[in-house]
Scaffold this motif. Structure first.
Motif, mmCIF file in Angstrom:
data_model
loop_
_atom_site.group_PDB
_atom_site.id
_atom_site.type_symbol
_atom_site.label_atom_id
_atom_site.label_comp_id
_atom_site.label_asym_id
_atom_site.label_seq_id
_atom_site.Cartn_x
_atom_site.Cartn_y
_atom_site.Cartn_z
ATOM 1 N N PRO A 104 -17.217 146.275 44.567
ATOM 2 C CA PRO A 104 -16.499 145.730 43.496
ATOM 3 C C PRO A 104 -15.495 144.272 43.440
ATOM 4 O O PRO A 104 -14.864 144.936 43.644
ATOM 5 C CB PRO A 104 -15.593 147.504 42.726
ATOM 6 C CG PRO A 104 -15.054 147.587 43.907
ATOM 7 C CD PRO A 104 -16.914 147.406 44.895
ATOM 8 N N ALA A 105 -16.003 143.503 43.329
ATOM 9 C CA ALA A 105 -15.337 141.766 43.333
ATOM 10 C C ALA A 105 -14.276 141.881 42.792
ATOM 11 O O ALA A 105 -13.587 141.652 43.350
ATOM 12 C CB ALA A 105 -16.654 141.835 43.543
ATOM 13 N N THR A 106 -14.637 141.924 41.365
ATOM 14 C CA THR A 106 -13.144 142.011 40.856
ATOM 15 C C THR A 106 -12.447 142.308 41.226
ATOM 16 O O THR A 106 -11.175 141.719 41.487
ATOM 17 C CB THR A 106 -13.742 141.970 39.678
ATOM 18 O OG1 THR A 106 -14.517 141.326 39.252
ATOM 19 C CG2 THR A 106 -12.449 141.297 38.172
ATOM 20 N N LYS A 107 -12.277 143.755 41.436
ATOM 21 C CA LYS A 107 -11.295 144.728 41.165
ATOM 22 C C LYS A 107 -10.431 144.053 42.574
ATOM 23 O O LYS A 107 -9.354 144.357 43.331
ATOM 24 C CB LYS A 107 -11.458 146.130 41.021
ATOM 25 C CG LYS A 107 -10.424 147.269 42.056
ATOM 26 C CD LYS A 107 -11.404 148.223 42.067
ATOM 27 C CE LYS A 107 -10.033 149.700 42.947
ATOM 28 N NZ LYS A 107 -10.857 150.877 42.371
ATOM 29 N N GLU A 108 -11.013 144.148 43.884
ATOM 30 C CA GLU A 108 -10.531 144.000 45.159
ATOM 31 C C GLU A 108 -10.059 142.561 45.801
ATOM 32 O O GLU A 108 -9.268 142.123 45.414
ATOM 33 C CB GLU A 108 -12.228 143.746 46.262
ATOM 34 C CG GLU A 108 -12.383 145.570 46.399
ATOM 35 C CD GLU A 108 -13.600 145.499 47.179
ATOM 36 O OE1 GLU A 108 -13.356 144.544 48.348
ATOM 37 O OE2 GLU A 108 -14.173 146.235 47.552
ATOM 38 N N LEU A 109 -10.537 141.179 44.413
ATOM 39 C CA LEU A 109 -10.109 140.672 44.469
ATOM 40 C C LEU A 109 -8.900 140.343 43.876
ATOM 41 O O LEU A 109 -7.527 139.823 44.414
ATOM 42 C CB LEU A 109 -10.884 139.225 43.588
ATOM 43 C CG LEU A 109 -11.856 138.439 44.709
ATOM 44 C CD1 LEU A 109 -13.008 137.549 43.650
ATOM 45 C CD2 LEU A 109 -11.601 137.099 45.403
ATOM 46 N N LYS A 110 -8.504 141.362 42.880
ATOM 47 C CA LYS A 110 -7.028 141.086 42.041
ATOM 48 C C LYS A 110 -6.625 141.796 43.422
ATOM 49 O O LYS A 110 -5.745 141.830 43.159
ATOM 50 C CB LYS A 110 -7.616 142.270 40.926
ATOM 51 C CG LYS A 110 -8.056 141.062 39.564
ATOM 52 C CD LYS A 110 -8.124 142.357 38.476
ATOM 53 C CE LYS A 110 -8.470 141.051 37.263
ATOM 54 N NZ LYS A 110 -8.836 142.783 36.430
ATOM 55 N N GLU A 111 -6.622 142.697 43.875
ATOM 56 C CA GLU A 111 -5.606 143.357 45.327
ATOM 57 C C GLU A 111 -5.184 142.188 45.776
ATOM 58 O O GLU A 111 -4.114 142.769 46.458
ATOM 59 C CB GLU A 111 -6.485 144.824 45.353
ATOM 60 C CG GLU A 111 -6.820 145.539 44.763
ATOM 61 C CD GLU A 111 -7.759 147.243 45.131
ATOM 62 O OE1 GLU A 111 -8.312 146.733 46.385
ATOM 63 O OE2 GLU A 111 -7.594 147.842 44.507
ATOM 64 N N ILE A 112 -6.436 141.846 47.025
ATOM 65 C CA ILE A 112 -6.022 140.710 47.105
ATOM 66 C C ILE A 112 -5.063 139.900 46.765
ATOM 67 O O ILE A 112 -3.938 139.430 47.913
ATOM 68 C CB ILE A 112 -7.369 140.216 48.513
ATOM 69 C CG1 ILE A 112 -7.908 140.742 48.490
ATOM 70 C CG2 ILE A 112 -7.198 138.840 49.020
ATOM 71 C CD1 ILE A 112 -9.564 140.625 48.858
ATOM 72 N N ASN B 272 -2.545 140.004 44.205
ATOM 73 C CA ASN B 272 -1.853 140.941 44.505
ATOM 74 C C ASN B 272 -1.183 140.456 45.998
ATOM 75 O O ASN B 272 0.114 140.623 45.041
ATOM 76 C CB ASN B 272 -1.579 142.603 43.623
ATOM 77 C CG ASN B 272 -2.020 141.877 41.872
ATOM 78 O OD1 ASN B 272 -2.107 141.294 41.341
ATOM 79 N ND2 ASN B 272 -2.594 142.536 41.971
ATOM 80 N N GLU B 273 -1.163 141.581 46.849
ATOM 81 C CA GLU B 273 -1.051 141.234 47.816
ATOM 82 C C GLU B 273 -0.382 140.019 48.509
ATOM 83 O O GLU B 273 0.723 140.019 48.540
ATOM 84 C CB GLU B 273 -2.003 141.551 49.117
ATOM 85 C CG GLU B 273 -2.384 143.628 48.658
ATOM 86 C CD GLU B 273 -3.266 144.055 49.630
ATOM 87 O OE1 GLU B 273 -3.817 143.065 50.692
ATOM 88 O OE2 GLU B 273 -3.870 145.047 49.496
ATOM 89 N N SER B 274 -0.725 138.913 48.414
ATOM 90 C CA SER B 274 -0.679 138.061 48.573
ATOM 91 C C SER B 274 0.181 137.586 48.278
ATOM 92 O O SER B 274 1.392 136.467 48.519
ATOM 93 C CB SER B 274 -1.634 135.993 48.520
ATOM 94 O OG SER B 274 -2.343 136.512 47.413
ATOM 95 N N GLN C 104 3.181 138.902 49.483
ATOM 96 C CA GLN C 104 3.892 138.796 50.763
ATOM 97 C C GLN C 104 5.068 137.261 50.564
ATOM 98 O O GLN C 104 5.890 136.863 51.156
ATOM 99 C CB GLN C 104 2.493 138.330 51.053
ATOM 100 C CG GLN C 104 3.064 138.109 52.868
ATOM 101 C CD GLN C 104 3.771 139.214 53.619
ATOM 102 O OE1 GLN C 104 3.855 140.669 53.708
ATOM 103 N NE2 GLN C 104 4.314 139.315 54.619
ATOM 104 N N LYS C 105 4.133 136.742 49.673
ATOM 105 C CA LYS C 105 4.813 135.009 49.425
ATOM 106 C C LYS C 105 6.356 136.013 49.353
ATOM 107 O O LYS C 105 7.298 134.917 49.560
ATOM 108 C CB LYS C 105 4.134 134.242 48.510
ATOM 109 C CG LYS C 105 3.327 133.836 49.363
ATOM 110 C CD LYS C 105 1.977 132.875 47.652
ATOM 111 C CE LYS C 105 1.279 132.227 48.564
ATOM 112 N NZ LYS C 105 0.247 131.526 47.811
ATOM 113 N N LYS C 106 6.426 136.045 48.104
ATOM 114 C CA LYS C 106 8.075 137.291 47.854
ATOM 115 C C LYS C 106 8.909 137.596 48.403
ATOM 116 O O LYS C 106 9.958 137.293 48.757
ATOM 117 C CB LYS C 106 8.059 137.795 46.548
ATOM 118 C CG LYS C 106 7.230 137.642 45.352
ATOM 119 C CD LYS C 106 6.693 138.754 44.035
ATOM 120 C CE LYS C 106 6.777 137.643 42.586
ATOM 121 N NZ LYS C 106 6.808 138.974 41.391
ATOM 122 N N LEU C 107 8.120 138.496 49.749
ATOM 123 C CA LEU C 107 8.757 138.622 51.023
ATOM 124 C C LEU C 107 9.381 137.352 51.802
ATOM 125 O O LEU C 107 10.152 137.680 52.345
ATOM 126 C CB LEU C 107 7.737 139.877 51.350
ATOM 127 C CG LEU C 107 8.481 140.593 52.605
ATOM 128 C CD1 LEU C 107 9.971 141.565 52.025
ATOM 129 C CD2 LEU C 107 7.953 141.924 52.925
#
Length: 80
Positions: free
Chosen positions: A55-63, A65-67, A70-73
């Motif tokens: 499920p590449a689209t889903k995993e790319l969205k998760e990555i 969102n995580e980045s 992380q930038k906000k943090l």
């Protein structure tokens, strides 16, 4: 550029897009692999089927969102 999961998922997504484009035309999986996937992406048949199951689209969205999180943090940590 370093190898990352994000780059891998982008490649998987490109393979899936090519597959879907030709599948809509009624071409068999074997013909899609032989004519369009193998000559351009240099992957084996078993890898091709593995890519279709990811499920590449889903995993790319998760990555992504995580980045962003992380930038906000990191930005907030600099303030302290």
């Amino acid at each position: 550029m370093a190898y990352t999961r994000k780059n891998f998922l982008k490649k998987v997504l490109r393979v899936q897009e090519v597959y879907l484009r030709f599948k809509e035309q009624g071409i068999t999986n074997e013909e899609i692999y032989k004519r369009y996937i193998a000559p351009h992406f240099f992957i084996s048949r078993s890898t091709f089927y593995e890519y279709l199951a990811i499920p590449a689209t889903k995993e790319l969205k998760e990555i992504c969102n995580e980045s962003v999180n992380q930038k906000k943090l990191n930005r907030y940590e600099k303030d302290f």
